[in-house]
Design a protein around this motif. Structure first.
Motif, mmCIF file in Angstrom:
data_model
loop_
_atom_site.group_PDB
_atom_site.id
_atom_site.type_symbol
_atom_site.label_atom_id
_atom_site.label_comp_id
_atom_site.label_asym_id
_atom_site.label_seq_id
_atom_site.Cartn_x
_atom_site.Cartn_y
_atom_site.Cartn_z
ATOM 1 N N LEU A 155 -8.709 13.655 -1.129
ATOM 2 C CA LEU A 155 -7.963 14.703 -1.827
ATOM 3 C C LEU A 155 -6.684 15.056 -1.059
ATOM 4 C CD1 LEU A 155 -11.008 16.882 -2.895
ATOM 5 C CD2 LEU A 155 -9.437 15.720 -4.454
ATOM 6 N N ASN A 156 -6.775 15.142 0.261
ATOM 7 C CA ASN A 156 -5.583 15.426 1.064
ATOM 8 C C ASN A 156 -4.585 14.270 1.002
ATOM 9 O OD1 ASN A 156 -5.573 18.052 2.625
ATOM 10 N ND2 ASN A 156 -7.657 17.369 3.034
ATOM 11 N N THR A 157 -5.104 13.042 0.956
ATOM 12 C CA THR A 157 -4.232 11.870 0.813
ATOM 13 C C THR A 157 -3.495 11.934 -0.526
ATOM 14 O OG1 THR A 157 -5.791 10.529 2.100
ATOM 15 C CG2 THR A 157 -4.155 9.341 0.802
ATOM 16 N N THR A 158 -4.208 12.351 -1.570
ATOM 17 C CA THR A 158 -3.607 12.476 -2.903
ATOM 18 C C THR A 158 -2.421 13.427 -2.874
ATOM 19 O OG1 THR A 158 -5.765 12.113 -3.939
ATOM 20 C CG2 THR A 158 -4.045 13.081 -5.313
ATOM 21 N N LYS A 213 3.780 8.904 5.235
ATOM 22 C CA LYS A 213 3.345 8.870 6.632
ATOM 23 C C LYS A 213 2.125 9.766 6.821
ATOM 24 C CE LYS A 213 4.977 9.551 11.375
ATOM 25 N NZ LYS A 213 6.135 9.966 12.228
ATOM 26 N N ALA A 214 2.190 10.983 6.268
ATOM 27 C CA ALA A 214 1.050 11.909 6.361
ATOM 28 C C ALA A 214 -0.149 11.362 5.597
ATOM 29 C CB ALA A 214 1.441 13.282 5.810
ATOM 30 N N ALA A 215 0.120 10.725 4.441
ATOM 31 C CA ALA A 215 -0.959 10.144 3.637
ATOM 32 C C ALA A 215 -1.693 9.066 4.429
ATOM 33 C CB ALA A 215 -0.402 9.568 2.340
ATOM 34 N N ASN A 216 -0.940 8.239 5.149
ATOM 35 C CA ASN A 216 -1.557 7.206 5.992
ATOM 36 C C ASN A 216 -2.408 7.828 7.094
ATOM 37 O OD1 ASN A 216 -1.069 4.411 5.320
ATOM 38 N ND2 ASN A 216 1.111 4.851 5.531
ATOM 39 N N ASN A 233 -7.450 1.456 -3.008
ATOM 40 C CA ASN A 233 -6.253 1.465 -3.850
ATOM 41 C C ASN A 233 -5.143 2.322 -3.252
ATOM 42 O OD1 ASN A 233 -6.647 -0.062 -6.553
ATOM 43 N ND2 ASN A 233 -8.591 0.990 -6.267
ATOM 44 N N TYR A 234 -5.521 3.416 -2.606
ATOM 45 C CA TYR A 234 -4.518 4.235 -1.922
ATOM 46 C C TYR A 234 -3.887 3.460 -0.763
ATOM 47 C CZ TYR A 234 -5.378 8.718 -4.279
ATOM 48 O OH TYR A 234 -5.446 9.745 -5.191
ATOM 49 N N ALA A 235 -4.699 2.677 -0.056
ATOM 50 C CA ALA A 235 -4.183 1.872 1.062
ATOM 51 C C ALA A 235 -3.133 0.883 0.555
ATOM 52 C CB ALA A 235 -5.326 1.135 1.751
ATOM 53 N N SER A 236 -3.393 0.278 -0.611
ATOM 54 C CA SER A 236 -2.441 -0.663 -1.209
ATOM 55 C C SER A 236 -1.147 0.046 -1.603
ATOM 56 C CB SER A 236 -3.071 -1.314 -2.446
ATOM 57 O OG SER A 236 -2.121 -2.086 -3.151
ATOM 58 N N ILE A 237 -1.280 1.227 -2.176
ATOM 59 C CA ILE A 237 -0.110 2.008 -2.596
ATOM 60 C C ILE A 237 0.729 2.409 -1.386
ATOM 61 C CG2 ILE A 237 0.583 4.262 -3.522
ATOM 62 C CD1 ILE A 237 -1.793 3.964 -5.503
ATOM 63 N N GLY A 265 4.502 1.584 -0.270
ATOM 64 C CA GLY A 265 5.414 2.717 -0.130
ATOM 65 C C GLY A 265 5.976 2.844 1.266
ATOM 66 N N ASN A 266 5.706 1.841 2.105
ATOM 67 C CA ASN A 266 6.204 1.840 3.470
ATOM 68 C C ASN A 266 7.733 1.883 3.480
ATOM 69 O OD1 ASN A 266 7.055 0.532 6.142
ATOM 70 N ND2 ASN A 266 4.864 0.825 6.423
ATOM 71 N N LEU A 267 8.283 2.545 4.480
ATOM 72 C CA LEU A 267 9.742 2.694 4.567
ATOM 73 C C LEU A 267 10.473 1.356 4.558
ATOM 74 C CD1 LEU A 267 10.065 5.621 7.143
ATOM 75 C CD2 LEU A 267 10.509 5.692 4.692
ATOM 76 N N SER A 268 9.827 0.307 5.067
ATOM 77 C CA SER A 268 10.472 -1.011 5.104
ATOM 78 C C SER A 268 10.690 -1.563 3.700
ATOM 79 C CB SER A 268 9.628 -1.993 5.926
ATOM 80 O OG SER A 268 8.365 -2.202 5.304
ATOM 81 N N GLN A 269 9.937 -1.042 2.721
ATOM 82 C CA GLN A 269 10.077 -1.495 1.343
ATOM 83 C C GLN A 269 11.141 -0.702 0.582
ATOM 84 O OE1 GLN A 269 8.242 -4.107 0.098
ATOM 85 N NE2 GLN A 269 7.402 -4.342 2.154
ATOM 86 N N MET A 270 11.650 0.359 1.188
ATOM 87 C CA MET A 270 12.641 1.211 0.540
ATOM 88 C C MET A 270 14.056 0.729 0.890
ATOM 89 S SD MET A 270 10.798 3.323 -1.147
ATOM 90 C CE MET A 270 9.090 3.885 -1.175
#
Length: 276
Positions: free
Chosen positions: A132-135, A144-147, A163-167, A171-176
Motif C-alpha cells: 500500500l505504501n509502495t502504491t 525512489k521511495a517506492a523502491n 508487477n510493481y518491481a517491473s513498473i 520508471g528508473n531515472l535512466s529510462q527518462m
C-alpha cells in the motif's frame, strides 16, 4: 354468499400481509442488497445497507458492503465519514474493512492520512502495508521511495510486488529524458533535443526552419551588407525560433517523462485493482 366473500377477503388480506412481511424480512433485504451491489446499482445499494446496518449494527460484513457501495458510487467523502462513525477505533478495523477504508483514502488522494492509518493498523499484515505504501509512492511519482518500500516485502513472489518491481524498473531515472540535456542538444544543433525526446517531426521542422532563416540572413548580409534590412528580419525571426526551439525541447523532455510516468501509474492502478 356475503359471508363467503367476507372470508375470502380476510384470507387474501392475511396472505398479502404474510407475503409482504416475508418480502421485507432481514434475510431478503440482505439478498436484495447483495443483488444491487453486484448489478452496479451502488447508490440504491448504499441506502439498503444503511437500513441493514441499522437493524444489525454489530455485523461487520454489512458495514463493509455499505462502505464499498459508497466508494463504487463515487461518494468517497461520505464513505470515509461513515467509516469513522461506524468504527471509532480505526486501528482495529478488520482486515477486509481496513482494505476498503484504504481504497477510500486512496480515491481521495489523502496520501498522508492513508500512511498514518496503515502505520497504526493492527490487522493489516506487514506485506500489505508495504504494498500500500509502495502504491502511494508510485502515484506521488516518487519511484525512489517506492523502491525503498518494496525492498521490505517478504513474499517476493507476490503478484502485486512482482508487477510493481517491473513498473519501478521501467520508471528508473535512466529510462527518462533529461530536460537539461534536451535543451543543450537543441542549443548546439536546433531540433536535436526534440529528436532526443522522440519528437522527430517537430525536431526536423525546427532544424529546417532555423537553418533556413540563418541561411537567408547570411545570404542577404553577404550580398548587400549589414545595412540590408532583410538580413536582420530573417536573422531576428531565426533567433526567435531558435530560442523557442530550445525552450520547446526542454518542455518536450518533461512531457515525455510525464506521459511515461502516467502510463506506468495507470498500469499500477490496473494491477492494484486486480489484486485487491
Amino acid at each position: 354468499m356475503t359471508k363467503r366473500l367476507f372470508i375470502y377477503i380476510c384470507f387474501f388480506a392475511s396472505f398479502h400481509k404474510v407475503v409482504a412481511q416475508d418480502l421485507f424480512s432481514f434475510e431478503n433485504s440482505k439478498k436484495f442488497g447483495e443483488y444491487l451491489l453486484k448489478s452496479g446499482q451502488y447508490e440504491i445499494a448504499s441506502r439498503e445497507y444503511e437500513r441493514l446496518v441499522y437493524l444489525k449494527p454489530a455485523d461487520d460484513t454489512l458495514k463493509l458492503n455499505l462502505l464499498k457501495a459508497y466508494r463504487l458510487s463515487n461518494r468517497t467523502d461520505l464513505g470515509i465519514k461513515r467509516t469513522l462513525q461506524l468504527f471509532p477505533d480505526q486501528s482495529a478495523l478488520p482486515f477486509d474493512t481496513a482494505l476498503e477504508y484504504s481504497k477510500l483514502l486512496l480515491n481521495k488522494q489523502d496520501w498522508m492520512g492513508a500512511r498514518e492509518f496503515w502505520k497504526e493498523s493492527k490487522n493489516l499484515p506487514a506485506d500489505e502495508k508495504v504494498l500500500l505504501n509502495t502504491t502511494v509512492s508510485i502515484f506521488e511519482s516518487d519511484f525512489k521511495a517506492a523502491n525503498g518500500y518494496l525492498s521490505k516485502i517478504q513474499n517476493k513472489e507476490n503478484y502485486l510486488a512482482k508487477n510493481y518491481a517491473s513498473i519501478l524498473d521501467r520508471g528508473n531515472l535512466s529510462q527518462m529524458k533529461s530536460p537539461a540535456l534536451a535543451g543543450i542538444m537543441s542549443t548546439i544543433i536546433p531540433g536535436s533535443g526534440k529528436a532526443y525526446t522522440k519528437n522527430w517531426k517537430d525536431g526536423l521542422v525546427s532544424m529546417i526552419f532555423v537553418g533556413g532563416m540563418a541561411f537567408q540572413s547570411y545570404r542577404n548580409f553577404s550580398n548587400k551588407g549589414f545595412k540590408n534590412y532583410r538580413g536582420w528580419v530573417y536573422g531576428g525571426i531565426g533567433l526567435g525560433f531558435y530560442l523557442g526551439n530550445i525552450y520547446g525541447s526542454v518542455k518536450s523532455a518533461k512531457n515525455y517523462n510525464k506521459k511515461k510516468i502516467n502510463a506506468l501509474q495507470h498500469e499500477a492502478s490496473t494491477h492494484f485493482n486486480l489484486y485487491y
